[in-house]
Design a protein around this motif. Sequence first.
Motif: not given
Length: 237
Positions: A77-92
């Motif tokens: 669920q955490a992966r699916a949530l972040i996958a929807k946010m295009a501007r979020v990167t690992a570093g940010r």
Amino acid sequence: MLVLLGIAVLVAGFLLRFNPLPVILTAALVTGIAGGLTLTETLAAFGKAFNDNRYISIVWLVLPVIGLLERSGLQEQARALIAKMARVTAGRLLLAYFVARQVTAALGQTKLGGHPQMVRPLVAPMAEAAAETHHGDLPDATRFRIRAHAAAADNIALFFGEDIFIAIASILLIKGFLEQNGIILQPLELSVWAIPTAVVALLVHGTRLLLLDRRIAREVRIDEGPGGIVEVTEPWS
């Protein structure tokens, strides 16, 4: 000497690869009885030790809860949530967690993070998902690097953030050590001097986290080889 029989039970139990829990309980019973206690007194000693250290034991109660949540799909669920946010990167994402962790630690809330509660089930999977959103499937080395950075962000933020809170154990330890050497300081003075250190830690490690995105992109290109076709979204542009 008889009380050392408990150690023999431990060694024999582990050599025979029995379940550790009954081995430890049996060793404790043998030690208590060999030490002159009755069975009832030994069990009472167990209860007293648990009661005296129950606050330390509370943190271990979190682990089975986290395990159940992971089994129910918490990481997915955490992966699916972040996958929807295009501007979020690992570093940010890791930088945001670093800031939140450092601020909460500075306010005395050191338990609002941690490896078993946050890094493993949430932060690391979300950072991996953010990298996969921009770069596709990741090499194993890159995936492990992201996990290492997630763990480091938690450690560094906590280490430099908690010293700002005057009632934390590390401040009291520093105060006690200085007093033993004739230097009298108040906890507030130590906390004030911890602020610039925490700011420098934020600037240095925050820069490393922002540069992590470029390193991930470079490692993905190298893994694909010179003839590989890689579509890389430049998240920092």
